[in-house]
Write a protein that holds these residues in place. Structure first.
Motif, PDB file in Angstrom:
ATOM      1  N   ILE A 278      29.813  10.398 -36.076  1.00 42.31           N
ATOM      2  CA  ILE A 278      31.240  10.431 -36.315  1.00 42.31           C
ATOM      3  C   ILE A 278      31.509  10.459 -37.651  1.00 42.31           C
ATOM      4  CG2 ILE A 278      32.827   9.102 -35.706  1.00 42.31           C
ATOM      5  CD1 ILE A 278      31.695   8.166 -33.305  1.00 42.31           C
ATOM      6  N   TYR A 279      32.627  11.225 -38.221  1.00 39.27           N
ATOM      7  CA  TYR A 279      33.589  11.578 -39.555  1.00 39.27           C
ATOM      8  C   TYR A 279      34.710  10.749 -39.123  1.00 39.27           C
ATOM      9  CZ  TYR A 279      30.227  13.879 -41.351  1.00 39.27           C
ATOM     10  OH  TYR A 279      28.334  14.776 -42.048  1.00 39.27           O
ATOM     11  N   PHE A 280      35.082   9.208 -39.882  1.00 39.48           N
ATOM     12  CA  PHE A 280      36.599   8.751 -39.522  1.00 39.48           C
ATOM     13  C   PHE A 280      37.247   9.225 -40.911  1.00 39.48           C
ATOM     14  CE2 PHE A 280      33.047   5.090 -38.446  1.00 39.48           C
ATOM     15  CZ  PHE A 280      33.716   5.368 -38.047  1.00 39.48           C
ATOM     16  N   ASN A 281      38.726  10.151 -40.418  1.00 41.22           N
ATOM     17  CA  ASN A 281      39.915  10.348 -41.539  1.00 41.22           C
ATOM     18  C   ASN A 281      40.546   9.059 -41.394  1.00 41.22           C
ATOM     19  OD1 ASN A 281      41.853   9.473 -40.119  1.00 41.22           O
ATOM     20  ND2 ASN A 281      41.445  11.001 -38.586  1.00 41.22           N
ATOM     21  N   GLU A 282      41.512   9.339 -43.080  1.00 37.61           N
ATOM     22  CA  GLU A 282      42.209   8.532 -43.742  1.00 37.61           C
ATOM     23  C   GLU A 282      42.382   7.284 -42.670  1.00 37.61           C
ATOM     24  OE1 GLU A 282      42.646   6.091 -46.402  1.00 37.61           O
ATOM     25  OE2 GLU A 282      41.849   8.162 -46.998  1.00 37.61           O
ATOM     26  N   HIS A 283      43.067   7.837 -41.638  1.00 37.64           N
ATOM     27  CA  HIS A 283      43.978   7.136 -41.041  1.00 37.64           C
ATOM     28  C   HIS A 283      43.276   6.005 -40.039  1.00 37.64           C
ATOM     29  CE1 HIS A 283      47.553   6.150 -38.031  1.00 37.64           C
ATOM     30  NE2 HIS A 283      46.495   6.545 -37.081  1.00 37.64           N
ATOM     31  N   GLN A 284      41.779   6.180 -39.428  1.00 30.29           N
ATOM     32  CA  GLN A 284      41.136   5.900 -38.565  1.00 30.29           C
ATOM     33  C   GLN A 284      40.827   4.946 -39.426  1.00 30.29           C
ATOM     34  OE1 GLN A 284      39.096   9.073 -37.657  1.00 30.29           O
ATOM     35  NE2 GLN A 284      39.490   8.961 -35.025  1.00 30.29           N
TER      36      GLN A 284
ATOM     37  N   GLU B 180      40.013  -0.454 -41.519  1.00 31.09           N
ATOM     38  CA  GLU B 180      40.274  -1.656 -41.947  1.00 31.09           C
ATOM     39  C   GLU B 180      41.149  -2.647 -42.074  1.00 31.09           C
ATOM     40  OE1 GLU B 180      40.715   0.561 -45.885  1.00 31.09           O
ATOM     41  OE2 GLU B 180      38.658   0.922 -46.871  1.00 31.09           O
ATOM     42  N   ALA B 181      41.978  -2.561 -41.559  1.00 33.55           N
ATOM     43  CA  ALA B 181      43.200  -3.058 -40.700  1.00 33.55           C
ATOM     44  C   ALA B 181      42.631  -4.948 -39.866  1.00 33.55           C
ATOM     45  CB  ALA B 181      44.471  -2.914 -40.069  1.00 33.55           C
ATOM     46  N   ASN B 182      41.678  -4.537 -39.362  1.00 34.90           N
ATOM     47  CA  ASN B 182      40.550  -4.758 -38.278  1.00 34.90           C
ATOM     48  C   ASN B 182      39.662  -6.284 -39.355  1.00 34.90           C
ATOM     49  OD1 ASN B 182      38.723  -6.013 -37.200  1.00 34.90           O
ATOM     50  ND2 ASN B 182      38.970  -4.779 -35.815  1.00 34.90           N
ATOM     51  N   PRO B 183      40.518  -7.613 -38.923  1.00 34.37           N
ATOM     52  CA  PRO B 183      39.880  -8.435 -39.795  1.00 34.37           C
ATOM     53  C   PRO B 183      38.001  -9.093 -39.909  1.00 34.37           C
ATOM     54  CG  PRO B 183      41.440  -9.684 -37.635  1.00 34.37           C
ATOM     55  CD  PRO B 183      41.351  -8.207 -37.689  1.00 34.37           C
TER      56      PRO B 183
ATOM     57  N   ILE C 288      32.514  -7.429 -26.117  1.00 32.53           N
ATOM     58  CA  ILE C 288      33.021  -8.740 -27.270  1.00 32.53           C
ATOM     59  C   ILE C 288      33.317  -6.496 -28.391  1.00 32.53           C
ATOM     60  CG2 ILE C 288      31.410  -8.594 -29.277  1.00 32.53           C
ATOM     61  CD1 ILE C 288      29.382  -9.708 -27.491  1.00 32.53           C
ATOM     62  N   PHE C 289      33.549  -6.282 -28.329  1.00 31.45           N
ATOM     63  CA  PHE C 289      33.340  -5.106 -29.540  1.00 31.45           C
ATOM     64  C   PHE C 289      35.464  -4.777 -28.664  1.00 31.45           C
ATOM     65  CE2 PHE C 289      30.150  -5.154 -31.238  1.00 31.45           C
ATOM     66  CZ  PHE C 289      30.182  -3.300 -33.071  1.00 31.45           C
ATOM     67  N   ILE C 290      36.322  -4.812 -27.810  1.00 33.19           N
ATOM     68  CA  ILE C 290      37.226  -4.382 -27.419  1.00 33.19           C
ATOM     69  C   ILE C 290      37.917  -5.599 -27.643  1.00 33.19           C
ATOM     70  CG2 ILE C 290      38.763  -4.214 -24.920  1.00 33.19           C
ATOM     71  CD1 ILE C 290      36.161  -2.270 -24.623  1.00 33.19           C
ATOM     72  N   GLU C 291      37.407  -6.761 -27.186  1.00 33.25           N
ATOM     73  CA  GLU C 291      38.519  -8.411 -27.369  1.00 33.25           C
ATOM     74  C   GLU C 291      38.634  -9.109 -28.535  1.00 33.25           C
ATOM     75  OE1 GLU C 291      35.668 -11.093 -25.792  1.00 33.25           O
ATOM     76  OE2 GLU C 291      36.341 -10.475 -23.392  1.00 33.25           O
ATOM     77  N   ASN C 292      37.534  -8.404 -29.355  1.00 28.82           N
ATOM     78  CA  ASN C 292      37.495  -8.380 -31.300  1.00 28.82           C
ATOM     79  C   ASN C 292      38.474  -6.902 -31.417  1.00 28.82           C
ATOM     80  OD1 ASN C 292      36.154 -11.086 -31.861  1.00 28.82           O
ATOM     81  ND2 ASN C 292      34.983 -10.152 -30.710  1.00 28.82           N
ATOM     82  N   GLY C 293      38.903  -6.268 -31.179  1.00 28.80           N
ATOM     83  CA  GLY C 293      40.242  -4.923 -32.200  1.00 28.80           C
ATOM     84  C   GLY C 293      39.598  -3.661 -32.222  1.00 28.80           C
ATOM     85  N   PHE C 294      38.235  -3.434 -31.906  1.00 24.40           N
ATOM     86  CA  PHE C 294      37.713  -2.387 -31.788  1.00 24.40           C
ATOM     87  C   PHE C 294      38.010  -1.003 -31.141  1.00 24.40           C
ATOM     88  CE2 PHE C 294      35.238  -5.052 -34.281  1.00 24.40           C
ATOM     89  CZ  PHE C 294      35.260  -4.350 -36.020  1.00 24.40           C
ATOM     90  N   ASP C 295      38.553   0.229 -31.079  1.00 26.27           N
ATOM     91  CA  ASP C 295      38.803   1.056 -30.539  1.00 26.27           C
ATOM     92  C   ASP C 295      37.613   1.991 -29.903  1.00 26.27           C
ATOM     93  OD1 ASP C 295      38.969   3.691 -29.150  1.00 26.27           O
ATOM     94  OD2 ASP C 295      41.617   4.039 -30.381  1.00 26.27           O
ATOM     95  N   LEU C 296      36.369   1.539 -29.556  1.00 26.40           N
ATOM     96  CA  LEU C 296      35.123   2.657 -29.001  1.00 26.40           C
ATOM     97  C   LEU C 296      35.439   4.097 -28.675  1.00 26.40           C
ATOM     98  CD1 LEU C 296      33.857  -0.066 -26.178  1.00 26.40           C
ATOM     99  CD2 LEU C 296      33.635  -0.307 -29.004  1.00 26.40           C
ATOM    100  N   GLU C 297      36.782   4.446 -28.630  1.00 27.86           N
ATOM    101  CA  GLU C 297      36.623   5.396 -28.306  1.00 27.86           C
ATOM    102  C   GLU C 297      36.360   6.185 -30.132  1.00 27.86           C
ATOM    103  OE1 GLU C 297      36.894   8.249 -25.746  1.00 27.86           O
ATOM    104  OE2 GLU C 297      36.745   6.698 -24.702  1.00 27.86           O
ATOM    105  N   MET C 298      37.536   5.312 -30.926  1.00 26.49           N
ATOM    106  CA  MET C 298      37.331   5.394 -31.959  1.00 26.49           C
ATOM    107  C   MET C 298      35.851   5.717 -33.024  1.00 26.49           C
ATOM    108  SD  MET C 298      39.786   4.046 -35.322  1.00 26.49           S
ATOM    109  CE  MET C 298      41.052   3.731 -34.478  1.00 26.49           C
ATOM    110  N   ILE C 299      35.019   4.943 -32.880  1.00 28.34           N
ATOM    111  CA  ILE C 299      33.928   4.429 -33.588  1.00 28.34           C
ATOM    112  C   ILE C 299      32.856   5.088 -32.865  1.00 28.34           C
ATOM    113  CG2 ILE C 299      34.800   2.376 -34.961  1.00 28.34           C
ATOM    114  CD1 ILE C 299      33.356   0.504 -32.796  1.00 28.34           C
ATOM    115  N   GLY C 300      33.229   5.052 -31.541  1.00 27.09           N
ATOM    116  CA  GLY C 300      32.059   5.741 -30.316  1.00 27.09           C
ATOM    117  C   GLY C 300      31.497   4.812 -29.817  1.00 27.09           C
ATOM    118  N   PRO C 301      31.102   5.824 -28.889  1.00 21.49           N
ATOM    119  CA  PRO C 301      30.642   4.497 -27.691  1.00 21.49           C
ATOM    120  C   PRO C 301      29.480   3.880 -27.332  1.00 21.49           C
ATOM    121  CG  PRO C 301      30.635   6.427 -26.606  1.00 21.49           C
ATOM    122  CD  PRO C 301      31.852   6.915 -28.062  1.00 21.49           C
TER     123      PRO C 301
END
Length: 141
Positions: free
Chosen positions: A4-10, A15-18, A51-64
């Motif tokens: 997976i490659y992250f674009n600038e917006h992603q 990075e906004a996630n603590p 765990i990942f969802i509750e901590n603010g991660f979008d699994l569609e973005m980072i990979g399931p």
């Protein structure tokens, strides 16, 4: 490494996630605190995805599969090193093993060189004896 490659917006969103220490175009570096928290929650029965969802991660973005694979690695680290395994840098050549020659004192370098000379001299003597035995064997034929 992820496919997976992250674009600038992603990258900005991540990075906004603590719980994120840094993000490159292909990798996310999570904070040690998040890794410890995630392992403890996982050991208490929570699934990686939850765990990942509750901590603010979008699994569609980072990979399931990212949550499951990350937690597997983190559990191994936790089992081997405990919480300190997340707080100390263990990657790279300099972290363990023999010291490099540049780190040795002059006395140690000399000692090492003398040992190598003794080894090579013994090897030469062994080869001379072998040649002598081969010559004697040829004479007796």
């Amino acid at each position: 490494m992820s496919k997976i490659y992250f674009n600038e917006h992603q990258r900005q969103l991540l990075e906004a996630n603590p719980n994120v220490a840094s993000v490159s175009d292909r990798a996310i570096q999570y904070t040690p605190e998040f890794k410890i928290k995630a392992v403890n929650e996982n050991l208490a029965g929570k699934g990686p995805t939850q765990i990942f969802i509750e901590n603010g991660f979008d699994l569609e973005m980072i990979g399931p599969k990212k949550a499951k694979s990350a937690l597997k690695r983190w559990r191994n680290t936790f089992n081997q090193y405990g919480e300190n395994g997340f707080l100390e840098e263990r990657r790279g050549k300099g972290s363990t093993g023999r010291p490099t020659t540049s780190e040795l004192s002059a006395d140690k370098k000399l000692e090492k060189a003398e040992a190598r000379i003794r080894y090579l001299e013994a090897e030469i003597e062994l080869l001379k004896k072998l040649e002598e035995l081969e010559r004697k064997a040829k004479k007796h034929k």
